[in-house]
Design a protein around this motif. Structure first.
Motif, PDB file in Angstrom:
ATOM      1  N   GLY A 135       0.858  -1.170  -0.118  1.00  0.00           N
ATOM      2  CA  GLY A 135       0.123   0.072  -0.271  1.00  0.00           C
ATOM      3  C   GLY A 135       1.011   1.337   0.011  1.00  0.00           C
ATOM      4  O   GLY A 135       0.563   2.336  -0.500  1.00  0.00           O
ATOM      5  N   MET A 136       2.144   1.127   0.917  1.00  0.00           N
ATOM      6  CA  MET A 136       2.823   2.469   0.681  1.00  0.00           C
ATOM      7  C   MET A 136       3.480   2.661  -0.572  1.00  0.00           C
ATOM      8  O   MET A 136       3.620   3.760  -0.888  1.00  0.00           O
ATOM      9  N   ASP A 181      -7.979   7.037  -0.464  1.00  0.00           N
ATOM     10  CA  ASP A 181      -7.355   5.862   0.114  1.00  0.00           C
ATOM     11  C   ASP A 181      -8.540   4.907   0.209  1.00  0.00           C
ATOM     12  O   ASP A 181      -9.238   5.270   1.438  1.00  0.00           O
ATOM     13  N   SER A 194      -4.306  -0.464   0.056  1.00  0.00           N
ATOM     14  CA  SER A 194      -3.506  -1.255   0.638  1.00  0.00           C
ATOM     15  C   SER A 194      -4.117  -2.746   0.483  1.00  0.00           C
ATOM     16  O   SER A 194      -5.094  -2.980   1.368  1.00  0.00           O
ATOM     17  N   THR A 250      -3.140  -5.306   1.223  1.00  0.00           N
ATOM     18  CA  THR A 250      -2.741  -6.300   2.632  1.00  0.00           C
ATOM     19  C   THR A 250      -3.802  -6.587   3.279  1.00  0.00           C
ATOM     20  O   THR A 250      -3.928  -7.484   4.006  1.00  0.00           O
ATOM     21  N   LYS A 251      -4.701  -5.773   3.320  1.00  0.00           N
ATOM     22  CA  LYS A 251      -6.096  -5.541   4.273  1.00  0.00           C
ATOM     23  C   LYS A 251      -7.139  -6.491   3.671  1.00  0.00           C
ATOM     24  O   LYS A 251      -6.718  -7.415   3.405  1.00  0.00           O
TER      25      LYS A 251
HETATM   26  C1  LIG Z   1      -2.058  -0.379   5.921  1.00  0.00           C
HETATM   27  C2  LIG Z   1      -2.470   1.034   5.247  1.00  0.00           C
HETATM   28  C3  LIG Z   1      -1.726   1.642   4.238  1.00  0.00           C
HETATM   29  C4  LIG Z   1      -0.264   1.028   3.909  1.00  0.00           C
HETATM   30  O1  LIG Z   1      -0.240  -0.394   3.079  1.00  0.00           O
HETATM   31  P1  LIG Z   1       0.898  -1.410   3.308  1.00  0.00           P
HETATM   32  O2  LIG Z   1       0.306  -2.551   2.567  1.00  0.00           O
HETATM   33  O3  LIG Z   1       1.208  -1.784   4.708  1.00  0.00           O
HETATM   34  O4  LIG Z   1       1.919  -0.624   2.781  1.00  0.00           O
HETATM   35  C5  LIG Z   1      -2.358   2.618   3.729  1.00  0.00           C
HETATM   36  N1  LIG Z   1      -3.336   3.139   3.998  1.00  0.00           N
HETATM   37  C6  LIG Z   1      -4.138   2.475   4.951  1.00  0.00           C
HETATM   38  C7  LIG Z   1      -5.501   3.238   5.119  1.00  0.00           C
HETATM   39  C8  LIG Z   1      -3.679   1.472   5.399  1.00  0.00           C
HETATM   40  O5  LIG Z   1      -4.443   0.879   6.252  1.00  0.00           O
END
Ligand SMILES: *Cc1c(COP(=O)(O)O)cnc(C)c1O
Length: 370
Positions: free
Chosen positions: A73-74, A167, A189, A191-192
């Motif tokens: 996400g970053m 975002d 991201s 990842t979530k």
């Molecule tokens: C976790 C997150 C990010 C960053 O994502 P990563 O995958 O950890 O790099 C950016 N924005 C939000 C809202 C997040 O929760």
């Protein structure tokens, strides 16, 4: 076709006798490339990869604009910042946008001659839009779950000649389609909740204007901010169940939020799906689902600590959006403007009754520790 059906099938190749439904990951740094390079669809692993293409086709369909995958996400966040805000320009962010996104803007954009404004609230945000190049909001924000009106902000941004970046991590494209609401950029991201199995770090960006997609693609190719094929394939595999997971997770979130709100030992409960949440009407107008995250506050750090320690079903962990219910006391990190007993809870796919039973016993222990 309904969203749930589109999500199951997005990005899969047309049916072909004997072929898998979703081809496995392609591990390749180099591809056969004789003669004119333009004659080959794939040339070198930093430029493109068939596994990315399939996942990006899925995201492009669901987001409604060209999408690019990034290794986190970053990486997606910084790619947008670096390509869409020029030196001399202004980036306006909500003050409760993701902590690291705000930090990266301060540490990497400000020294390059970009003015970064972190707006304390929605009024300050609107006031800083004239003269801005990019307006950056996270909605729902986390961990405070503030709701920003994407349609209204996109109109204000357009009038000022600025781009609106949303975002969209917390709701995912399965819960809120930011481009359709007027945003110029939807980033997340993955990842979530999009990946949702707590095993992949990944991100993506989708845009309205193909020229922005091209700039992001060049940035990714030149800086090498690329994802591994295995992670991207896992993400695509996980995407198919996104709607089913969100359905359970968001129902659990509403059930838990409603239950927490009625408890005298809970100081406040924040969830945009609650009718008394200040952003509820806007959330209803712009979200398909209210998301898996519920924040609430207990009286003290000791109570929050005892609560998390006593729960059998809440994995104490940072991050959110996974199959397993998880939570943490946010003040343990510093950085968020929250009280010592503030807990961010991410509801998973367990049965609601098991969660409520577990929360009830954990709150009893928390009360004893307070
Ligand atoms: C976790 C997150 C990010 C960053 O994502 P990563 O995958 O950890 O790099 C950016 N924005 C939000 C809202 C997040 O929760």
């Amino acid at each position: 076709m309904r969203d749930a059906t589109r999500i199951v099938r997005a990005g899969a190749p047309p049916a072909s006798q004997g072929a898998p439904f979703l081809p496995g990951p392609t591990f390749a740094s180099v591809f056969h490339l004789a003669g004119d390079p333009a004659s080959a669809p794939f040339q070198y692993g930093r430029f493109h990869n068939p596994t990315w293409s399939a996942f990006e086709a899925a995201l492009t369909e669901l987001e409604g604009g060209p999408a690019l995958v990034f290794p986190s996400g970053m990486a997606a966040t910084y790619a947008v910042m670096a390509t869409l805000v020029a030196p001399g320009g202004r980036l306006v962010m909500t003050g409760d946008a993701y902590y690291t996104a705000r930090g990266v803007a301060q540490r990497h954009l400000v020294p390059r001659g970009i003015e970064v404004v972190q707006a304390a609230d929605a009024v300050a945000l609107r006031a800083a839009i004239p003269g801005a190049q990019v307006v950056w909001v996270e909605t729902p924000s986390n961990p405070l779950l503030e709701i920003y009106d994407i349609r209204a902000l996109s109109a204000a941004a357009r009038q000022a000649g600025a781009l609106l970046v949303v975002d969209n991590t917390t709701p995912t494209v399965g819960g809120q389609v930011a481009l359709a609401l007027g945003a110029d950029v939807s980033l997340a991201s993955d990842t979530k909740a999009l990946c949702g199995h707590s095993d992949v770090v990944l991100g993506h960006v989708a845009v309205r204007d193909p020229a922005h997609a091209e700039r992001l693609r060049v940035w990714r190719t030149e800086t090498g901010a690329i994802a591994g094929p295995m992670e991207v394939w896992l993400a695509h595999r996980s995407l198919g169940s996104l709607d089913v997971r969100l359905e359970r997770m968001c129902a659990n979130a509403l059930g838990v939020a409603t239950w927490l709100q009625a408890r005298p030992d809970v100081l406040q409960t924040l969830y945009p799906g609650l009718p008394n949440h200040p952003g509820h009407d806007v959330a209803r107008a712009q979200m398909q689902r209210f998301g898996p995250v519920v924040s609430f506050e207990l009286r003290s750090a000791a109570a929050a600590h005892a609560f998390l320690e006593s729960s059998a079903l809440i994995h104490e962990a940072t991050s959110f959006g996974g199959l397993h219910t998880s939570g943490e006391r946010r003040a343990r990190w510093g950085g968020d403007p929250v009280g010592p007993g503030f807990i961010r809870l991410s509801l998973g796919c367990e049965h609601l009754d098991d969660l409520l039973e577990d929360l009830a016993q954990a709150l009893e222990r928390a009360a004893a520790a307070d």
